[in-house]
Design an enzyme around this catalytic site. Structure first.
Site, mmCIF file in Angstrom:
data_model
loop_
_atom_site.group_PDB
_atom_site.id
_atom_site.type_symbol
_atom_site.label_atom_id
_atom_site.label_comp_id
_atom_site.label_asym_id
_atom_site.label_seq_id
_atom_site.Cartn_x
_atom_site.Cartn_y
_atom_site.Cartn_z
ATOM 1 N N ASP A 176 -33.257 0.383 -30.369
ATOM 2 C CA ASP A 176 -32.765 0.102 -31.599
ATOM 3 C C ASP A 176 -33.837 0.393 -32.845
ATOM 4 O OD1 ASP A 176 -34.718 -1.869 -30.475
ATOM 5 O OD2 ASP A 176 -34.211 -3.417 -32.017
ATOM 6 N N GLU B 37 -35.261 -4.949 -29.625
ATOM 7 C CA GLU B 37 -36.683 -5.175 -29.957
ATOM 8 C C GLU B 37 -37.003 -5.630 -31.032
ATOM 9 O OE1 GLU B 37 -40.999 -4.079 -30.468
ATOM 10 O OE2 GLU B 37 -39.471 -3.470 -31.452
ATOM 11 N N GLU B 38 -36.597 -5.062 -32.124
ATOM 12 C CA GLU B 38 -36.828 -5.310 -33.435
ATOM 13 C C GLU B 38 -36.516 -6.641 -33.926
ATOM 14 O OE1 GLU B 38 -38.742 -3.527 -34.886
ATOM 15 O OE2 GLU B 38 -38.603 -1.415 -34.442
ATOM 16 N N ASP C 126 -44.604 3.439 -28.051
ATOM 17 C CA ASP C 126 -43.914 2.791 -29.359
ATOM 18 C C ASP C 126 -45.142 2.593 -30.341
ATOM 19 O OD1 ASP C 126 -42.383 1.264 -30.942
ATOM 20 O OD2 ASP C 126 -42.300 -0.691 -29.817
#
Length: 479
Positions: free
Chosen positions: A77, A144-145, A168
């Site tokens: 995402d 994740e965000e 990341d």
């Protein structure tokens, strides 16, 4: 294809394919389907769960079949944000990618290099026929965000790897080996409304830089949501202001750069209101003169005097005061790591409907007790002002590992390739390594990535040269 002549071609090929698929947090079915199809078309073992997480396994290349597996990890995402004048629907349309050969970006929107480039690296490795590598276990998580929900839910019990490379990070040559824990707090304040006759005015906060609320929080950039609440609360000292609606920000982990409110003001008080806003603008511009110099606060008239439903004066003041009372930004610096933020929070989103105002905040700390204390402060303020709250997406910090075979190996490879040591560091932003380390005993992790600028904003850029450097380095590490 904007990226077809960029090197490494195999990486930018997959990155551009990812950019064509809408994949903002919470809108991940299509990108998850793409990853599953990618694996099946190549005869690779693939597993997907109810959270749309995807795990793809590939055997080692010739001569590497019996080596220990390595886990490669990223999230699918992105923070989907755009400029106000951009006409893209980021829920249904792909990005308009562009490049000048030095950087790549998306016109009018965020790029999603965080973390699309990680996925692209993984796909390029899985697609390769001649890159030496041990067995690969590729873990691509979701959302994740917005709270690392995919990583929290994923089952890793069938993985054999004990070493994990997370891709990341946004700085080449910086090896992350520890990060902060965090949580999301959603506070709601009920609203009572009544009819009120006044001029309908729009107040817009703009011109701020925004940015990632972990990495950029130490820069002291302006928070549009808090500036808007302060502006309206200070105007209340001079005139009767009735809130109609208030909103700002796009993600709780992005420092909000814009915010907007509609208010009703008596016709005879409009000039005094505008004057008060001007005074606040001058004050805040002075406070942000160096840290975030582009602030503007604009007042425009939407409609002349008319009767309209507005928030009562009591609730208008209550909500604005609650927002202004909330702590925001850096709360403590680390006493053991110079320059590292220890504890912070970000009031990322304000939403408003007929019945309530909701504010979403992201809390971070590398000290568990400090995180809990800050969460208690936020929830206490919420309840004192008559609100309710919900805590979600809480995730642990990633503790520094004293002995790390993976770290030693990756540092050694880097020194041989570049003739210098990488920067081994802890960060204030959250990474999934903490959650994943709780699922695999004795998991050895490190996080790397290419240079990016202004992630989580429409100014986001990814360095082409750095993308190639990290690709060559990653191949060398696996070999």
């Amino acid at each position: 294809m904007a990226f077809e002549n960029l090197e490494p071609r195999e990486v930018f090929h997959f990155f551009e394919e990812i950019c064509r698929i809408p994949h903002g947090s919470g809108n991940l079915q299509k990108i998850s389907d793409y990853l599953v199809s990618f694996a099946k078309e190549r005869g690779l073992e693939v597993r997907r769960d109810d959270e749309l997480n995807v795990i793809i396994k590939a055997p080692g290349s010739a001569g590497y079949e019996d080596k220990a597996p390595v886990i490669l990890q990223g999230h699918m995402d992105m923070v989907a944000v755009k400029n106000d004048d951009c006409d893209i629907d980021m829920k249904t349309e792909g990005l308009r990618t562009a490049t000048d050969g030095e950087f790549v970006w998306a016109e009018g929107t965020s790029l999603g290099g965080d973390d699309g480039i990680a996925v692209a690296y993984c796909l390029a490795l899985l697609d390769s026929k001649d890159i030496p590598h041990p067995p690969l276990e590729v873990v691509i998580t979701t959302n994740e965000e917005t709270g690392m929900f995919g990583a929290a839910a994923i089952d890793l019990s069938d993985l054999k790897g004990k070493q994990l490379i997370n891709i990341d990070n946004e700085e080449e040559g910086a090896f992350i080996v520890s990060c902060a824990g965090g949580a999301r707090i959603y506070s709601q304040f009920p609203l009572k409304r009544e009819s009120f006759v006044g001029n309908l005015l729009k107040v817009d906060i703009s011109g701020l830089q925004g940015g990632h609320s972990g990495e950029m929080i130490k820069c002291g950039r302006g928070n549009a949501n808090i500036i808007l609440a302060r502006t309206l609360l200070e105007a209340l000292d001079d005139v009767d202001v009735r809130l109609v609606t208030i909103e700002g920000g796009v993600a709780d982990n992005a420092i909000p750069s814009t915010a907007t409110a509609l208010v009703l003001v008596n016709a005879e008080d409009v000039d005094a209101f505008v004057k008060s806003v001007g005074v606040t603008l001058k004050d805040v511009q002075g406070e942000l003169e160096v840290k975030d110099p582009g602030l503007d606060i604009a007042v425009s008239e939407v409609a002349e005097s008319a009767e309209q439903s507005a928030v009562t004066p009591q609730d208008t003041k209550k909500v604005l005061t609650a927002i202004c009372a909330m702590p925001d930004g850096v709360q403590a610096m680390s006493s053991s790591v110079e320059g590292l933020v220890e504890t912070s929070l970000n009031l990322g989103i304000i939403k408003c409907d007929e019945e309530k105002v909701t504010i979403d905040q992201s809390v971070r700390s590398s000290v568990g007790s400090s995180k809990k204390a800050l969460m208690r402060k936020v929830t206490s303020i919420t309840t004192v002002f008559g609100g309710s709250y919900e805590i979600s997406g809480e995730y642990p910090g990633w503790k520094f590992r004293q002995e790390s075979e993976l770290r030693d190996h990756m540092v050694s490879v880097y020194e041989k390739m570049y003739g210098k040591k990488p920067q081994v560091m802890a960060i204030h932003a959250g990474l999934e390594c903490g959650l994943l380390s709780e699922k695999i005993d004795d998991l050895d992790c490190i996080s790397i990535g290419p240079d990016m600028q202004d992630i989580h904003s429409a100014k986001e850029k990814l360095s082409v040269a750095s993308t190639k450097n990290v690709w060559e380095y990653l191949k060398a590490v696996l070999a």
